[in-house]
Design an enzyme around this catalytic site. Structure first.
Site, short mmCIF file in Angstrom:
data_model
loop_
_atom_site.label_atom_id
_atom_site.label_comp_id
_atom_site.label_asym_id
_atom_site.label_seq_id
_atom_site.Cartn_x
_atom_site.Cartn_y
_atom_site.Cartn_z
N ARG A 63 0.82 -1.22 0.00
CA ARG A 63 0.00 0.00 0.00
C ARG A 63 0.85 1.27 0.00
NH1 ARG A 63 -4.10 -1.75 4.77
NH2 ARG A 63 -2.22 -2.88 5.39
N LYS A 110 -16.17 7.57 -2.55
CA LYS A 110 -15.97 8.05 -1.18
C LYS A 110 -15.68 9.55 -1.19
CE LYS A 110 -12.71 5.00 -0.53
NZ LYS A 110 -11.67 4.16 0.06
N GLY A 123 -11.52 -3.96 7.71
CA GLY A 123 -12.89 -4.18 7.26
C GLY A 123 -13.78 -2.95 7.27
#
Length: 323
Positions: free
Chosen positions: A104, A201, A235
């Site tokens: 990432r 988002k 999550g």
């Protein structure tokens, strides 16, 4: 006549670290070989010791280690394993990283930040890796960080075929949880003949590091939505995206991800989510606290083993994904 000719045959040897031995054993079974016996332990101060109990001289060596928690320990162990093989005169060293740690951190978002994904590639190369074989990198450009061949495997065929066989495809919509996964979601759409939707988002500029609004772009009302992502860590993002789909009238939501990192509050979030099923692969070990009634784990071992066989035989890894 100059030089010396040899009649020896090529030899494949498979080595495993201690991070995820179950996957390594599955790969070995698919290949019809045994894992090379090795001794590995930690000294009292945390230093790692590794020694292989068979000669690797002149062999094509494959070192499998998934970067799971505690991630820094297992990365270091893999580097030590590679160094041991280099000093043991291995003919070639292919590093199998089902889950690539620090993926990432593949670019600088702000000043004075590292590009840690590049650092991991440099460390593997310096240790002695000739080739990397990995599964679903966070971004494709990470392949360019390694100065040598990178075989990038995809879990999409396994995940998509599983989902496609159990749902009504006429009601299916593939959903990208953010703009960064649209290309992957497009491939799902092509494979399953389904339309695409996107969860956009939006962040409140007055609230740092927090998503405040999820807007759904596309028709999901009355549809069976499949959210596709590369990994699930805590999550939070994927469960919030699923909530947005239900709020927009989705009949059901299935979540698929290649890498089930599942750290921190992930177990509770998955259990309490309205999502009917989470479909993952075994590139990482599944934590014991995860409710397996709601989580399905598919094996990547056959795909990894086929790729290893192609590399060893100087074949084509790309051919594994050509329809």
């Amino acid at each position: 006549m100059t030089g010396i000719k040899t009649t020896g045959e090529k030899k494949l040897m498979l080595f495993s670290g201690r991070a995820h031995p179950e996957l390594a054993e599955e790969v070995a079974q698919e290949l019809g070989v045994s894992l090379v016996p090795s001794k590995a332990f930690d000294f009292a101060n945390g230093e790692i010791y590794v020694r292989f109990e068979e000669s690797a001289r002149g062999a094509d060596c494959f070192v499998i280690q998934s970067h799971t928690n505690p991630i820094n320990q297992w990365i270091m162990e893999q580097l030590i394993m590679i160094d041991a093989l280099k000093r043991a005169s291995a003919r070639s060293i292919t590093v199998i990283v089902p889950f690539y740690g620090y993926a990432r951190q593949d670019k600088k978002h702000r000043g004075r930040e590292p590009i840690s994904a590049r650092l991991i590639a440099d460390l593997l190369k310096t240790a002695g890796a000739d080739r990397i074989l990995t599964v679903d990198l966070h971004t494709d450009q990470i392949q360019g960080f390694f100065d040598g061949p990178v075989d990038h495997l995809f879990a999409l065929p396994i995940l998509a075929d599983y989902v496609g066989a159990k749902v009504d495809r006429s009601k299916l919509t593939i959903v990208s949880p953010d703009a960064g996964r649209v290309r992957v979601a497009d491939r799902w759409c092509d494979r399953l003949g389904a339309p695409l939707a996107i969860v956009h988002k939006r962040r409140d500029p007055n609230v740092a590091n927090q998503v405040t609004v999820h807007e759904v772009v596309g028709d999901v009302k009355g549809r069976i939505c499949v959210l596709v992502d590369d990994m699930i860590d805590t999550g939070g993002t994927i469960c919030a995206a699923a909530d947005a789909l239900f709020a927009n009238g989705a009949e059901d939501v299935i979540v698929t991800a290649t890498h089930g990192v599942l750290s921190g509050p992930a177990a509770d979030r998955l259990k309490n989510s309205k999502v009917s099923e989470f479909v993952l692969t075994n590139t990482l070990p599944t934590p014991n606290e995860i409710d397996l009634d709601k989580v399905t784990v598919l094996s990547m071992a056959p795909t990894i083993a086929r790729a290893v066989r192609e590399v060893f035989r100087d074949g084509s890894v790309t051919s594994l994904f050509e329809a």
